[in-house]
Design an enzyme around this catalytic site. Structure first.
Site, short mmCIF file in Angstrom:
data_model
loop_
_atom_site.label_atom_id
_atom_site.label_comp_id
_atom_site.label_asym_id
_atom_site.label_seq_id
_atom_site.Cartn_x
_atom_site.Cartn_y
_atom_site.Cartn_z
N GLY A 66 0.81 -1.20 0.00
CA GLY A 66 0.00 0.00 0.00
C GLY A 66 0.85 1.25 0.00
N ASN A 67 0.19 2.39 0.11
CA ASN A 67 0.90 3.67 0.05
C ASN A 67 1.77 3.91 1.27
OD1 ASN A 67 -0.14 4.87 -2.48
ND2 ASN A 67 -2.11 4.68 -1.45
N THR A 68 1.37 3.36 2.42
CA THR A 68 2.11 3.60 3.66
C THR A 68 2.81 2.35 4.17
OG1 THR A 68 0.52 5.32 4.28
CG2 THR A 68 1.92 4.44 6.03
N LYS B 283 1.92 -5.00 3.84
CA LYS B 283 1.33 -6.02 4.69
C LYS B 283 1.46 -7.37 4.00
CE LYS B 283 -2.01 -2.80 6.70
NZ LYS B 283 -3.44 -2.54 7.01
N SER C 174 -5.90 -2.23 -7.70
CA SER C 174 -5.85 -3.64 -7.34
C SER C 174 -6.22 -3.87 -5.88
CB SER C 174 -4.45 -4.21 -7.61
OG SER C 174 -3.47 -3.55 -6.83
N ASP C 175 -5.91 -2.89 -5.01
CA ASP C 175 -6.25 -3.04 -3.59
C ASP C 175 -7.75 -2.96 -3.38
OD1 ASP C 175 -6.22 -0.34 -4.36
OD2 ASP C 175 -5.44 0.36 -2.43
N THR D 208 -8.28 24.42 18.95
CA THR D 208 -8.10 24.28 17.51
C THR D 208 -7.70 22.87 17.10
OG1 THR D 208 -7.47 26.60 17.36
CG2 THR D 208 -6.88 25.20 15.51
#
Length: 265
Positions: A8-10, A13, A112-113, A190
């Site tokens: 994945g992007n991060t 797995k 694909s994910d 904030t």
């Protein structure tokens, strides 16, 4: 044995699974599993080698949405695995697979994910109308009918991406750091207000998708996966269920169909 990889992007797995297709695919047949960040990818060679010492890896199935460079690095790691040979397949979206009918205008453009997650969701919840949500770097929300038709979906920035966008593009707003699970309904500072806004946007998009899907279909089930799923779940006002590593579940379900087909030839 079967090695499943979700790049994945991060995170990367993975799971080592029994390759016997006699049972339902999923977590129960996984012997080892793990995840690592991209900057620690090289550590996986030893993990995979050690984990596969008891049984040889026969097949490898990979979903990669992290780009060509990540693909090259994974190929280099796999080249060193022993014993060889094994069959490596790069998973891609198809018009029809494992009971899922791809409704994208151009089926190949569906990540694909996302397609693997739909296959995984259908394998775990056959005959159900589903909203399949992945809460990751991006949040994807995809709809599936009981007969396996992928109706379409939504993509929005994930929790961290939403927050970092505000921080990066608004001079007076602070960096909120990690998202937490104790966000107030209405904030009085904030940082909490940003967290509140991002979480409300995630929950609102998911609930809106379920509402739309339920206008046309009965008994819609909402499935959550991804790293932020546990944070998002408490803020939903609709029933939802978390399924970890849904992409890997889908890869195994897809492999089971392909393997069974090969064996019958």
């Amino acid at each position: 044995m079967l090695l499943l990889i979700d790049a994945g992007n991060t995170l990367i797995k993975w799971a080592l699974a029994l390759s016997d297709t006699s049972g339902a695919p999923g977590h129960a047949s996984w012997l080892h599993t793990g995840e690592t960040r991209h900057d620690e990818l090289e550590k996986l060679e030893h993990l995979w080698q050690d984990a596969s010492s008891e049984r040889a890896i026969k097949r490898i199935l990979i979903s990669n949405v992290a780009g060509l460079e990540t693909k090259k690095r994974i190929v280099a790691l796999l080249r060193n695995l022993r014993p060889a040979p094994f069959r490596t397949t790069w998973f891609a979206s198809a018009p029809v697979l494992a009971g899922v009918k791809n409704g994208y205008t151009d089926f190949s453009q569906l990540g694909s994910d996302r397609f693997a997650s739909l296959v995984g969701a259908r394998s775990l919840f056959p005959g159900k109308n589903l909203v399949v949500v992945t809460c990751g770097t991006a949040t994807t929300i995809d709809t599936l009918t009981a007969d396996g038709s992928f109706v379409g979906g939504m993509i929005l920035p994930g929790l961290r991406l939403m927050a970092s966008s505000l921080f990066g593009n608004t001079a007076q707003l602070p960096d909120i750091g990690r998202m937490t699970d104790d966000i107030p309904e209405f904030a009085t500072d904030t940082i909490s207000a940003i967290r509140n806004g991002c979480m409300t946007a995630q929950a609102g998009a998911i609930e809106h998708a379920v509402t739309i899907h339920a206008r046309h279909l009965d008994n819609v089930h909402c499935i959550l996966s991804g790293g932020a799923a546990k944070l998002v779940l408490p803020y939903l006002s609709i029933p939802a269920q978390i399924v970890d590593n849904l992409v890997l579940v889908g890869l195994q379900a897809a492999d089971a169909v392909k393997y069974a087909s090969d064996m019958s030839c």
